[in-house]
Design an enzyme around this catalytic site. Structure first.
Site, PDB file in Angstrom:
ATOM      1  N   CYS A   1      70.500  63.202  29.583  1.00 47.44           N
ATOM      2  CA  CYS A   1      69.339  62.524  29.668  1.00 47.44           C
ATOM      3  C   CYS A   1      68.365  62.883  30.950  1.00 47.44           C
ATOM      4  O   CYS A   1      67.063  62.942  30.799  1.00 47.44           O
ATOM      5  CB  CYS A   1      69.511  60.816  29.550  1.00 47.44           C
ATOM      6  SG  CYS A   1      70.547  60.233  30.686  1.00 47.44           S
TER       7      CYS A   1
ATOM      8  N   GLU B   1      69.761  52.328  29.137  1.00 48.10           N
ATOM      9  CA  GLU B   1      69.593  53.470  29.660  1.00 48.10           C
ATOM     10  C   GLU B   1      69.116  54.412  28.467  1.00 48.10           C
ATOM     11  O   GLU B   1      69.749  55.101  27.816  1.00 48.10           O
ATOM     12  CB  GLU B   1      70.715  54.165  30.612  1.00 48.10           C
ATOM     13  CG  GLU B   1      70.233  55.196  31.510  1.00 48.10           C
ATOM     14  CD  GLU B   1      70.652  56.559  30.903  1.00 48.10           C
ATOM     15  OE1 GLU B   1      69.611  57.053  30.421  1.00 48.10           O
ATOM     16  OE2 GLU B   1      71.859  56.912  31.045  1.00 48.10           O
TER      17      GLU B   1
ATOM     18  N   GLU C   1      62.020  64.952  24.242  1.00 49.94           N
ATOM     19  CA  GLU C   1      63.312  65.268  24.852  1.00 49.94           C
ATOM     20  C   GLU C   1      64.227  66.169  23.850  1.00 49.94           C
ATOM     21  O   GLU C   1      64.195  65.929  22.635  1.00 49.94           O
ATOM     22  CB  GLU C   1      64.338  64.068  25.069  1.00 49.94           C
ATOM     23  CG  GLU C   1      65.616  63.959  25.450  1.00 49.94           C
ATOM     24  CD  GLU C   1      66.267  62.833  25.681  1.00 49.94           C
ATOM     25  OE1 GLU C   1      66.883  62.535  26.635  1.00 49.94           O
ATOM     26  OE2 GLU C   1      66.116  61.825  24.964  1.00 49.94           O
TER      27      GLU C   1
ATOM     28  N   LYS D   1      81.952  50.461  21.570  1.00 48.98           N
ATOM     29  CA  LYS D   1      81.682  51.064  20.439  1.00 48.98           C
ATOM     30  C   LYS D   1      81.046  52.597  20.942  1.00 48.98           C
ATOM     31  O   LYS D   1      80.007  52.990  21.354  1.00 48.98           O
ATOM     32  CB  LYS D   1      80.350  50.692  19.589  1.00 48.98           C
ATOM     33  CG  LYS D   1      79.922  51.383  18.731  1.00 48.98           C
ATOM     34  CD  LYS D   1      80.553  52.017  17.574  1.00 48.98           C
ATOM     35  CE  LYS D   1      79.995  52.961  16.598  1.00 48.98           C
ATOM     36  NZ  LYS D   1      79.561  54.016  17.004  1.00 48.98           N
TER      37      LYS D   1
END
Length: 481
Positions: free
Chosen positions: A279, A245, A380, A170
């Site tokens: 990331c 992750e 983040e 997906k």
């Protein structure tokens, strides 16, 4: 472009579609199906049927097919890279590089898969043997984000297929086209129908339908920590295995004895690659005070050389961010820093005028004197914004670096290797770079500590996450007749 299920191109059974937009121009690149529950079920049933034969396929044959897929990716890297640039906005050279690197990873997985082996411990008991083997976990759901759609899928796909699993992917709604094209290449390489299926859709519902389906046995996800927690909770309902992750808010520590020019160059290159949309980028930097001013000057000099533009029509370093949501988060972090007394050394405002008005273009932004509670130093960003602060004591720098729920990556710069290694060992991160920032190695494990995830990807470590141990106790007549 339709979905890819059971080796065929299919529309959504409900007929719904959505547009994929070029973030640099706002133009529609293509239209893809907006899948529903029936489409999810069809893809998973296809993968389950294929699994019965694929798990019995010799590992050498799996490796041959995977190397064939990698070869096709290299041959079509420019065309696939151009499609990736159109849906993501990354400059073309970087997009082509992603395809080539992903093909390299598929080759590494193929080689590592050939090294898998069972064990037979020496029991010393006549007529008894113990065989410890490993079997594929089953059907895998791979859910991937927009930022590196081919690489992050291949993290999962290459490992799962070599382990003997089948996959339903997906992709992110912003970047489904490169994943669909990849499925076409895998079919051309000779993979059996149903081994690799792709379902496209918008919103979290379609992903949850896949996760909660009773058939799959593993979920492999790359994305934000909040979504990862929801996936882990949903997977627990049927005890599915997970590899997650998740987010990162990665610190760099620059000591006064570091090579300041090298540190500034590495951090500028890494923090703003892919417009900051990954990331394990450097999100915040702590610089020992005697070197603080020199580092800021060197960093600003490097950053101001990074031009921003349309990745298909210019030889730029940064393209636009992928959508308004990603842009607004960067804008929020910049506004918060300003409100809390920080200084904007470079960038800081959306680029406008001409072609810039068509997309979400933000220049690489360096925020100096960022306080420890500012958003840039605690959350983040996932955009081209970098926070920098000075420190006086290395213990304090280590405390600040570790004062986060994340633990994906960290970076240390010091000419004193004893200092550098001590800091690297004490940083709470799955990967630590010392004195330079290279790409993560294809054979080394990649993943996070704390709320940055569960499990590891790449190399043999990635394949092992798609295998279950099985112990067979064998009793036989040991008499010779």
């Amino acid at each position: 472009m339709d979905m890819f299920i059971d080796g065929r191109w299919v529309a959504a059974q409900g007929g719904a579609t959505f547009d994929v937009l070029d973030p640099a121009t706002g133009d529609t690149v293509d239209r893809v199906p907006d899948a529903g529950r029936a489409d999810v079920d069809a893809a998973i049933r296809s993968a389950e049927t294929a699994f019965q034969a694929w798990k019995a396929t010799p590992v050498a044959e799996r490796a041959r097919l995977q190397k064939a897929a990698a070869r096709l990716m290299r041959e079509q890297a420019e065309d696939l890279g151009r499609l990736l640039t159109r849906e993501l906005g990354r400059p073309l050279a970087g997009a082509i590089g992603e395809i080539q690197r992903s093909a390299e990873l598929l080759d590494v997985y193929a080689e590592e898969g050939l090294r898998l082996h069972a064990e037979m411990p020496l029991t010393g008991v006549a007529g008894e043997k113990i065989i410890i083997t490993r079997e594929p976990v089953g059907v895998v759901i791979a859910i991937t984000p927009f930022n590196y759609p081919v690489t992050l899928l291949c993290f999962k796909l290459g490992a799962a297929l070599m382990a003997g699993c089948t996959v339903v992917a997906k992709p992110a709604e912003d970047t489904p086209l490169s994943t669909l094209r990849l499925a076409e290449l895998f079919r051309a390489a000779g993979f059996p129908d149903g081994c690799f299926n792709v379902v496209t859709g918008r919103g979290p519902d379609i992903g949850m339908q896949m996760i909660e389906h009773p058939t799959p046995r593993k979920i492999a996800f790359t994305g934000g920590t909040r979504a990862g927690k929801a996936i882990a909770a949903a997977a627990a309902g049927t005890m599915k295995r997970v590899t997650l992750e998740l987010g990162g808010q990665c610190p760099a520590i620059v000591c006064a004895d570091a090579d300041i020019g090298a540190a500034a160059a590495a951090i500028a290159r890494h923090a703003f690659a892919n417009s900051g949309q990954f990331c394990y980028r450097v999100n915040r930097v702590y610089v020992e005070r005697p070197a603080y001013a020199a580092f800021l000057d060197a960093l600003a000099d490097k950053v101001l050389q990074l031009d921003v533009g349309n990745g298909l029509t210019s030889n730029c370093a940064l393209g636009p961010v992928v959508n308004e949501k990603i842009y607004r988060n960067s804008e929020r972090h910049i506004a918060d820093a300003r409100a809390n007394g920080a200084t904007i050394r470079t960038g800081g405002a959306r680029l406008t005028g001409g072609d810039y008005d068509k997309g979400w273009f933000l220049p690489p932004t360096v925020i100096a004197d960022a306080g420890p509670s500012t958003l840039i130093m605690t959350e983040e960003t996932f955009g081209p914004v970098l926070g920098v602060a000075a420190f006086d004591d290395r213990r304090e720098a280590l405390r600040l670096a570790n004062a986060t729920v994340y633990g994906l990556a960290a970076f240390v710069f010091s000419r004193n290797l004893a200092t550098a290694l001590t800091l690297a060992e004490r940083l709470e991160a799955g990967s630590v770079w010392v004195n330079d920032i290279q790409r993560s190695n294809q054979r080394a494990p990649f993943g996070g500590m704390k709320q940055s995830g569960i499990g590891r990807e790449k190399g043999r470590y990635g394949i092992e996450d798609y295998l279950e141990y099985k112990t067979i106790y064998l009793t036989y007549d040991a008499e010779l007749r």
